[in-house]
Design an enzyme around this catalytic site. Structure first.
Site, PDB file in Angstrom:
ATOM      1  CG  LEU A 140      -1.918  -1.105   1.406  1.00  0.00           C
ATOM      2  CD1 LEU A 140      -2.660  -0.952   2.732  1.00  0.00           C
ATOM      3  CD2 LEU A 140      -2.904  -1.121   0.248  1.00  0.00           C
ATOM      4  CG  ASP A 141       0.545   4.483  -2.879  1.00  0.00           C
ATOM      5  OD1 ASP A 141       1.370   3.677  -3.337  1.00  0.00           O
ATOM      6  OD2 ASP A 141      -0.228   5.157  -3.583  1.00  0.00           O
ATOM      7  CG  MET A 142       4.288   6.498   3.920  1.00  0.00           C
ATOM      8  SD  MET A 142       5.801   7.487   3.997  1.00  0.00           S
ATOM      9  CE  MET A 142       5.206   9.018   3.251  1.00  0.00           C
ATOM     10  CB  SER A 143      -0.409   8.752   1.878  1.00  0.00           C
ATOM     11  OG  SER A 143       0.764   9.533   1.881  1.00  0.00           O
ATOM     12  CB  THR A 144      -2.997   3.949   1.028  1.00  0.00           C
ATOM     13  OG1 THR A 144      -2.902   4.795  -0.115  1.00  0.00           O
ATOM     14  CG2 THR A 144      -4.314   3.193   0.992  1.00  0.00           C
TER      15      THR A 144
END
Length: 561
Positions: free
Chosen positions: A408-412
């Protein structure tokens, strides 16, 4: 205010109550300072009302000309008397020129009609036109077609000859075997010697035919070469002139920094990435602004850049929205130009997950399922090692196989499945590859989506000038498809479920924000929208077969926003 500086503008309202920043803006990740925002608003007022130039930004439906939105920049500065003002710049040219009374000039004006660049470009353009004229000669096509036809004829002649010689060889073999049975040794040797001579004769005939075909083809090829020789010579000259022009152009770009040191662009990129500069390096707004400030003894205070106009077809750009400087062209240059200034720290070097804990949803002998918080890396990054992978490795030091199956993207935030052994990793990874894993994301979008459901199909590739941003590209992009279903309209926002059919980097973020997607960025998207408390994107559901039992495992976590 230094009146002789025609590009230095005054603020048109009282700014005495606004406190100056403690440090200069870190240009690749920032919140605009209030002074920068006031300067940007004044530039926008100018762009709305100006009559100095005509440029179709795509904001007026009846405006003639090609629609080209532009990135503008403002630099709040302080003169030697301590008075504040601001400079404004545009990335690239505007309305076909590099000179505008409101915006600072370029580092080097390539569009100066008396300059070497335009003069040499005119020569290269003339060479291009001559190449096009010569290439349009119909005889070139005719000769090329004749060469193809002749090659086919030659191949057929030699093929038929090989078949004939193959039949001769078979006949000689039959005669030899028959002679062995019927003739004495002396008679057989005479026959064998004659058969060898026949073999040599066939080989000679083939070599003669092959050479004749080759010479015939070469004569035809030479006739074609006479027609294209001038074209080849012109192409060589064009290549040489273009390389010389690029080198001469690079020689014009020397950048100052706050310490008063100057450095050529070639050296900047060589030292930073050991590669030559990309095309357009130094033409963005930020380098122009800093160069002008240093040249005129103005102290840089704060920087901001914003987009003005319609969004381009490939990138995600929103009218009036602030954006960081691009990394591909500007990061090496600004790295030099900001030396000597006190600059805000790079937030990308700080670990946002330092005080966050992983929530474990499920564990057994084969898999681990966690609920990853937002702003938490899945795998170690270049600057930050703390991640889901690293923490699981510390908790389970005996695991020797790959742990991370998907990311998952860091911000997700949301559900992440990890493997505890090699077999589990391979089996679940195969399910991802075969698209049998079911996933659902929840997002909150800035704007109202009229459709209740649908499919977004926009191929994506990385923006080479501004990593890690992604862009839509139908020529080189990888397929990216996302199904969506609207859950609810909440004021001016839309809560939506996403069902990604592919797994490209930033796929849901770009498909949300892009004008050809839903044209509504995810709330808190600092790359393709506006920053907020967090990125409102959550991986809330996943379903897959257990690697050992084959049982369908489903996990669901309510979105936290």
């Amino acid at each position: 205010m230094q009146g002789y500086l025609t590009h230095l503008h005054r603020f048109n309202e009282d700014i005495t109550a606004i406190q100056l920043p403690d440090a200069f803006t870190y240009p690749f990740f920032y919140e605009p300072h209030p002074l920068s925002m006031l300067a940007a608003e004044q530039v926008q007022q100018y762009l709305t009302a100006q009559t100095d130039f005509q440029h179709n930004f795509g904001l007026k439906p009846d405006m003639p000309g090609l629609v080209i939105g532009k990135m503008f920049g403002v630099l709040v500065v302080q003169d030697q008397e301590g008075k504040l003002g601001y400079l404004a710049a545009v990335s690239g040219k505007l309305a076909g020129t590099n000179q505008n009374q409101y915006f600072v000039p370029p580092i080097f004006d390539m569009l100066d009609p008396d300059g070497f660049f335009i003069q040499e470009e005119n020569i290269i353009n003339a060479i291009n036109r001559r190449i096009e004229e010569l290439s349009a000669n119909p005889n070139i096509k005719i000769f090329k077609e004749r060469l193809v036809s002749l090659q086919q004829e030659n191949d057929a002649v030699l093929s038929d000859l090989r078949k004939f010689h193959k039949a001769n060889k078979a006949e000689r073999k039959r005669i030899r075997e028959q002679a062995k049975q019927q003739l004495n040794e002396e008679e057989y040797n005479l026959i064998a010697e004659d058969l060898i001579k026949q073999s040599y004769r066939d080989q000679h005939d083939y070599d003669v035919a092959k050479q004749a075909c080759k010479e015939k083809f070469q004569r035809q090829e030479e006739e074609l070469q006479q027609l294209v020789q001038e074209i080849d010579n012109l192409k060589d000259e064009r290549k040489r002139r273009s390389a010389d022009l690029q080198q001469r152009l690079f020689d014009q770009y020397h950048f100052l920094n706050a310490e008063g040191n100057t450095k050529p662009v070639l050296d900047i990129f060589q030292d930073h990435i050991n590669m030559p500069p990309p095309a357009g390096a130094g033409e963005c707004a930020a380098p122009k602004l800093l160069q002008y400030a240093y040249q005129h003894q103005l102290k840089p205070i704060a920087l901001a850049e914003f987009w003005w106009g319609a969004s381009p077809s490939s990138e995600v750009r929103k009218h009036k929205q602030y954006y960081p400087s691009c990394r591909g062209k500007c990061e090496p240059i600004l790295g030099h130009m900001l030396q000597g200034l006190k600059v805000d720290p790079n937030p990308m070097l700080q670990n946002p997950a330092a005080d966050k804990e992983l929530e474990f949803i499920y564990k057994d002998d084969d898999i681990i399922v966690v609920n990853k918080p937002a702003e938490f890396l899945s795998v170690p990054g270049i600057n930050i090692q703390d991640s889901v992978q690293q923490r699981i490795e510390r908790m389970y030091p005996d695991i020797k196989s790959p742990i991370i199956i998907h990311r998952l993207d860091m911000s997700t935030s949301g559900i992440l499945v990890l493997a505890k052994n090699k077999e589990a990793h391979q089996i679940i990874q195969d399910q991802f590859i075969q698209h049998t894993v079911r996933k659902r994301y929840t997002a909150l979008l800035e704007g109202i989506i009229e459709e209740s459901e649908g499919l977004i199909d926009l191929p994506l590739r990385v923006d080479l000038d501004d990593r890690p941003r992604q862009m839509v590209c139908y020529d080189y992009g990888k397929p990216a498809r996302t199904e969506f279903k609207v859950v609810a309209i909440e004021g001016n926002r839309t809560r939506i479920h996403y069902f990604p059919l592919t797994g490209r980097t930033h796929q849901l973020r770009v498909h949300s924000a892009h004008v050809k997607g839903l044209n509504a960025p995810i709330v808190g998207d600092d790359l393709y929208g506006n920053r907020a408390d967090r990125l409102h994107l959550h991986a809330g559901f996943i379903s897959f077969k257990h690697p050992k039992t084959g049982e369908v495992m489903s996990f669901e976590v309510t979105d936290p926003f």
